[in-house]
Enzyme design. Sequence first.
Site, PDB file in Angstrom:
ATOM      1  N   SER A 174      95.782  81.544   7.453  1.00 30.12           N
ATOM      2  CA  SER A 174      95.435  82.237   6.233  1.00 30.12           C
ATOM      3  C   SER A 174      95.386  83.511   5.441  1.00 30.12           C
ATOM      4  O   SER A 174      95.075  84.093   5.743  1.00 30.12           O
ATOM      5  CB  SER A 174      93.683  81.426   5.362  1.00 30.12           C
ATOM      6  N   HIS A 211      91.751  79.615   2.073  1.00 30.33           N
ATOM      7  CA  HIS A 211      91.662  79.432   4.033  1.00 30.33           C
ATOM      8  C   HIS A 211      91.239  77.516   3.677  1.00 30.33           C
ATOM      9  O   HIS A 211      91.916  77.180   3.908  1.00 30.33           O
ATOM     10  CB  HIS A 211      90.109  80.270   4.257  1.00 30.33           C
ATOM     11  N   HIS A 262      94.350  74.766   5.914  1.00 23.78           N
ATOM     12  CA  HIS A 262      93.991  73.032   5.853  1.00 23.78           C
ATOM     13  C   HIS A 262      94.205  72.167   5.654  1.00 23.78           C
ATOM     14  O   HIS A 262      94.754  71.485   6.211  1.00 23.78           O
ATOM     15  CB  HIS A 262      92.209  73.180   5.992  1.00 23.78           C
ATOM     16  N   GLU A 308      90.822  75.934  13.845  1.00 26.65           N
ATOM     17  CA  GLU A 308      91.371  77.699  13.755  1.00 26.65           C
ATOM     18  C   GLU A 308      92.935  78.223  13.778  1.00 26.65           C
ATOM     19  O   GLU A 308      92.952  78.819  13.203  1.00 26.65           O
ATOM     20  CB  GLU A 308      89.586  77.835  12.902  1.00 26.65           C
TER      21      GLU A 308
HETATM   22 FE   LIG Z   1      88.362  76.445   8.501  1.00 24.32          FE
END
Ligand SMILES: [Fe+2]
Length: 247
Positions: A177, A111, A116, A158
């Site tokens: 993710s 993740h 990111h 997010e």
């Molecule tokens: Fe995150």
Amino acid sequence: MSMQQYSNYTSEDFAVWKILFERQVQNLPGRATAAFMEGLKRIQFTADSIPNFEETDPLLSSCTGWELTVVPGIVADDLFFKLLSEKKFPATTWLRKMAQLDYLEEPDMFHDVFAHVPLLTNKPFVDFLQALSKIALRHIDDAWAIELLSRIYWFTIEFGLIQEEGGLRIYGAGILSSAGETLYSLSNKPEHRPYDVATILDTPYRKDTFQEIYYIVDSYEALYASIPEIEEELAKRIKKGTVISLS
Ligand SMILES: [Fe+2]
């Protein structure tokens, strides 16, 4: 801050990275934002190798001046926003086990790093992230203000979607993710709303399931341009003395 102990990665870690990487790289073309796909190339992540931060940092830094800071897991809000305000992205270095491929209680390296880091190569995107963090730092002792700002972070960094020429695309790392949410978020099951600061500030979110609502931005420049509005709308909600919620 600790360091990434690269020699500690096991063969299971490498296998987990490879499975997750290959699955998402198949899922993402035509679904992830062009900026993520470009960033993934620039940052040189591959299926066969867990990213080594010593190699990732110079590549990332040459794009936007950002770098990674190793953290053991979820960090306190004050440290989190302080790091981001200094262009340091807090990232874990551990990987989920083979038995947990699709379910995690807190973010791991797939993740934090795979989902990111590629977008941290995009200047307007990181400018937004840094500016948002600076607002949060100014309100760090006000739990209600941090709750409101975390909604902006949640529905953009997010779980954000972006309208691109080719169609609706994903830029939120919480989606990128997750193989399941990658498909779900673009389907007609959830609600898709235009990005609107005031609406997001008034919308609580859930962490335990796929999102029911996604907000769509027109560009990363537009996201960055919304910073003054975030400050204004936040100020209204703090002044009003809205009932404090610590949920
Ligand atoms: Fe995150």
